[in-house]
Design an enzyme around this catalytic site. Structure first.
Site, PDB file in Angstrom:
ATOM      1  N   CYS A 124      47.362  -1.188 -28.580  1.00 22.36           N
ATOM      2  CA  CYS A 124      47.134   0.209 -28.180  1.00 22.36           C
ATOM      3  C   CYS A 124      48.058   0.649 -27.051  1.00 22.36           C
ATOM      4  CB  CYS A 124      45.667   0.422 -27.810  1.00 22.36           C
ATOM      5  SG  CYS A 124      45.078  -0.491 -26.363  1.00 22.36           S
ATOM      6  N   HIS A 173      41.115   0.335 -24.048  1.00 26.54           N
ATOM      7  CA  HIS A 173      41.820   0.971 -25.165  1.00 26.54           C
ATOM      8  C   HIS A 173      42.379   2.309 -24.700  1.00 26.54           C
ATOM      9  CE1 HIS A 173      42.815   1.366 -29.408  1.00 26.54           C
ATOM     10  NE2 HIS A 173      42.366   2.615 -29.386  1.00 26.54           N
ATOM     11  N   HIS A 185      46.536   6.382 -32.219  1.00 28.53           N
ATOM     12  CA  HIS A 185      46.414   5.121 -31.490  1.00 28.53           C
ATOM     13  C   HIS A 185      46.612   3.963 -32.440  1.00 28.53           C
ATOM     14  CE1 HIS A 185      41.883   4.499 -32.559  1.00 28.53           C
ATOM     15  NE2 HIS A 185      42.427   5.342 -33.397  1.00 28.53           N
TER      16      HIS A 185
END
Length: 230
Positions: A124, A173, A185
């Protein structure tokens, strides 16, 4: 390979001649990040531990372990790395290019790779860092570092190019906001897409969009990149 084969560098830094994997531990089992061709590093210690040496990447000051087998892919850097401040206004102008980078990455076959910062497979924060770096804006490597680095904004002020952070007890994240309630993402298999995809940040997502539901439940904060690492 031994450090004796690493030529001296007048600048004290070395340049990668190809993409190189860097590790969280000297045993080279856990990928921490990747050093893209053209990036620079400094050797922290010449002591070889379990076949690796400790290094620091110059652009983001990220410390990791480099296998001595990959020393052959380094060459002395002619000049030390020098960062240059970039204004908030200039970064704002670059947002369309940053977003385009993520679209191109998504449209290339890929899967989620922990530690990945080099195409085609990213984690990520690796995708986010690489997207900004593609236009010369360097931000920290990991999602929690990016959250600390970004200027905090409320979710009501999100605009394209802002970052959205997720986590339970801490940030784990990060995603790039695209506008219209959507973000892009790179997410893993467990609760994500196993690669780069677009999901939704607000409750108005499709009923069958479980990934958006998973991350909405872990929403942490939002931030805007207003500077680069200097």
């Amino acid at each position: 390979m031994n450090l004796e084969f690493l030529p001296p560098s007048k600048s004290g830094e070395y340049l990668a001649t190809k993409n190189i994997n860097l590790y969280a531990k000297p045993n080279s089992e856990e990928l921490a990040t990747q050093m893209a061709q053209g990036r620079q590093l400094k050797v922290i210690s010449s002591s070889i531990i379990e076949g690796s040496i400790e290094i620091c990447l110059c652009e983001d000051n990220y410390i990791a372990w480099l296998s001595v087998e990959d020393l052959t892919y380094l060459k002395p850097a002619e000049n030390p790395y020098i960062s240059h401040a970039i204004s908030e206004a200039k970064i704002a102008d670059l947002i369309p290019q940053i977003i385009e980078f993520t679209y191109q990455a998504m449209n290339t076959p890929n899967y989620y790779l922990w530690g990945g910062t080099v195409a085609p497979n990213y984690d990520c924060s690796g995708l986010i860092q690489s997207a900004f770096a593609s236009v010369g804006v360097w931000i920290p490597r990991d999602s929690y570092q990016q959250e600390n680095f970004a200027t905090k904004i409320p979710i009501t002020e999100l605009k394209a190019g802002d970052l959205i952070f997720f986590g339970k007890q801490r940030v784990t994240h990060v995603a790039l906001y695209l506008g219209d309630n959507q973000y892009i993402h790179s997410s893993g298999k467990e609760i994500g897409n196993n690669g780069i995809a677009i999901n939704f940040i607000k409750p108005e997502f499709p009923l069958d969009d479980q990934v958006s539901r998973n991350y909405y439940a872990q929403f942490w904060s939002c931030g805007r990149i207003t500077q680069n690492l200097t």
